[in-house]
Design an enzyme around this catalytic site. Structure first.
Site, PDB file in Angstrom:
ATOM      1  N   LYS B  96       1.190  -0.965  -0.435  1.00 27.63           N
ATOM      2  CA  LYS B  96       0.171   0.233  -0.043  1.00 27.63           C
ATOM      3  C   LYS B  96       1.416   1.747   0.107  1.00 27.63           C
ATOM      4  O   LYS B  96       1.391   1.207   0.668  1.00 27.63           O
ATOM      5  CB  LYS B  96      -0.895   0.342   1.398  1.00 27.63           C
ATOM      6  N   GLY B 157      -8.257   9.442   9.299  1.00 25.36           N
ATOM      7  CA  GLY B 157      -8.544   9.494  10.836  1.00 25.36           C
ATOM      8  C   GLY B 157     -10.010  10.037  10.763  1.00 25.36           C
ATOM      9  O   GLY B 157     -10.732  10.855  12.085  1.00 25.36           O
ATOM     10  N   ALA B 184      -9.701   5.263   3.066  1.00 24.18           N
ATOM     11  CA  ALA B 184      -9.567   6.299   4.512  1.00 24.18           C
ATOM     12  C   ALA B 184     -10.313   7.133   4.439  1.00 24.18           C
ATOM     13  O   ALA B 184     -11.625   7.213   3.082  1.00 24.18           O
ATOM     14  CB  ALA B 184      -7.837   7.049   4.295  1.00 24.18           C
ATOM     15  N   GLY B 185     -11.208   7.572   5.775  1.00 24.15           N
ATOM     16  CA  GLY B 185     -12.351   8.737   5.626  1.00 24.15           C
ATOM     17  C   GLY B 185     -13.748   8.043   6.136  1.00 24.15           C
ATOM     18  O   GLY B 185     -15.066   8.825   6.404  1.00 24.15           O
ATOM     19  N   ASN B 206     -10.198   1.496   9.165  1.00 26.90           N
ATOM     20  CA  ASN B 206      -9.493   1.236  10.102  1.00 26.90           C
ATOM     21  C   ASN B 206      -9.937   2.049  11.946  1.00 26.90           C
ATOM     22  O   ASN B 206     -10.942   1.520  12.559  1.00 26.90           O
ATOM     23  CB  ASN B 206      -7.894   1.095  10.100  1.00 26.90           C
ATOM     24  N   THR B 207      -9.669   3.521  11.230  1.00 25.74           N
ATOM     25  CA  THR B 207     -10.300   4.430  12.714  1.00 25.74           C
ATOM     26  C   THR B 207     -11.494   3.927  13.096  1.00 25.74           C
ATOM     27  O   THR B 207     -11.983   3.898  14.058  1.00 25.74           O
ATOM     28  CB  THR B 207      -9.846   5.522  12.410  1.00 25.74           C
TER      29      THR B 207
END
Lengths: 65, 257
Positions: B96, B157, B184-185, B206-207
């Site tokens: 990645k 994040g 992401a996001g 992830n977050t």
């Protein structure tokens, strides 16, 4: 001689990168290495000499996103 | 299910391994999610340290495909060197690729990204570029050898969801045969469902799971949302329209006024 390992000054008598890893307790651990910002494969560590002032990076798996 | 560089993945959910309250909760979140890919990183290990080795043992036990990242790299050289280190440690040529161009927004550096992608592609890596939804950038990445595109939904994040649905739809339309991942996001399962409804092949987050009050439950919620979104895409959604259209037939209505 004094070298830099992961950003910290270290006194070492290791002649090669492979010797340094053993001295620091990494043994057969899953780590990757670089010297002076250049990747050094595991197979090349025994023939990678260390000189005073060399900057060594030793990294291992970590959490990531 | 998504196919990346000839490898089919069992789930359209790709899950990060950072920020969980504990290793046990991380493992439970992965189990509930059914995620087929785990993203990982490399960081400095102190002499005699066990943290990295223990973490790697935990990830191997998950039985999922590993996707190492180059997180935190701001230059082509850093990213390329990190990729080489990751290939050796994790035993995969998947990477990645992150080349960060702005410290506050963590927005990718499009120029460095293309350069690094070309170098790594030539060196046998299978590159998963973390990019913006910029159409020209994505075209250059494909020409540099990338077989997957991973545009952000919003900055890493933030959990703000898909900030530019038009741009993401345009990518899907322009590159119908390229595996596309929103990376992401993502903050909520509904964001992930939206990406899948648009026709994206997978979602990487992830977050949103790791920082939830109950990460394992949130992981399951994401898995179901992604499945729902994919089913909806395959079912060919109706076109939206501006004017109301009654669904109940007008014919046969009693005259009572």
């Amino acid at each position: 001689m004094k070298i830099i390992v992961n950003g910290e000054g270290v006194e070492s008598g290791a002649a090669t990168l492979a010797d340094l890893l053993v001295d620091l307790g990494h043994g057969g651990a899953a780590v990757a290495t670089a010297v002076n910002e250049g990747f050094v494969p595991a197979t090349a560590r025994p023939t990678c000499p260390l000189r005073p002032g060399d900057r060594v990076e030793i990294v291992a798996p970590r959490q990531g996103g | 299910m998504p196919v990346f560089y000839g490898t089919e993945i069992a789930s359209a959910l790709m899950l990060g391994t950072a920020l969980y309250p504990s290793p046990a909760i991380l493992a439970e979140a992965f189990r509930r999610s059914g995620a087929g890919v785990a993203t990982v990183s490399l960081r400095r290990e102190a002499g005699g340290g066990r943290e990295g080795q223990d973490f790697w043992a935990l990830i191997r036990d998950l039985g999922v495909r590993v996707l190492p990242n180059t997180a935190g790299c701001h230059s082509v050289r850093e990213a390329v060197t990190t990729a080489h280190m990751a290939r050796e440690v994790f035993g995969t040529d998947w990477i990645k690729l992150e080349v960060i161009g702005h410290a506050d927004t963590l927005q990718p550096d499009p120029f460095g990204l293309v350069e690094a992608a070309r170098i790594l592609g030539d060196e046998g890596f299978r590159v998963f570029p973390y990019c913006t939804e910029d159409l020209v950038l994505c075209d250059r990445l494909l020409r540099a050898g990338c077989g997957v595109l991973m545009p952000w939904g919003a900055p890493i994040g933030t959990g703000r969801g898909l900030m530019n649905p038009y741009g993401l739809r345009s990518l899907r339309a322009h590159f119908p045969d390229v595996p596309l991942v929103v990376d992401a996001g993502i903050g909520l399962p509904s964001h992930a469902a939206q990406a899948m409804e648009m026709g994206f092949d997978a979602v990487l987050l992830n977050t949103a799971v790791a920082r939830a009050g109950d990460p394992a439950a949130m992981a399951l919620a994401f898995a179901r949302a992604i499945e729902a979104g994919a089913l909806a895409r395959a079912a060919d959604p109706m076109e939206p329209r501006d004017m109301a259209a009654p669904s109940t037939p007008l014919l046969g209505q009693a005259v009572l006024a």
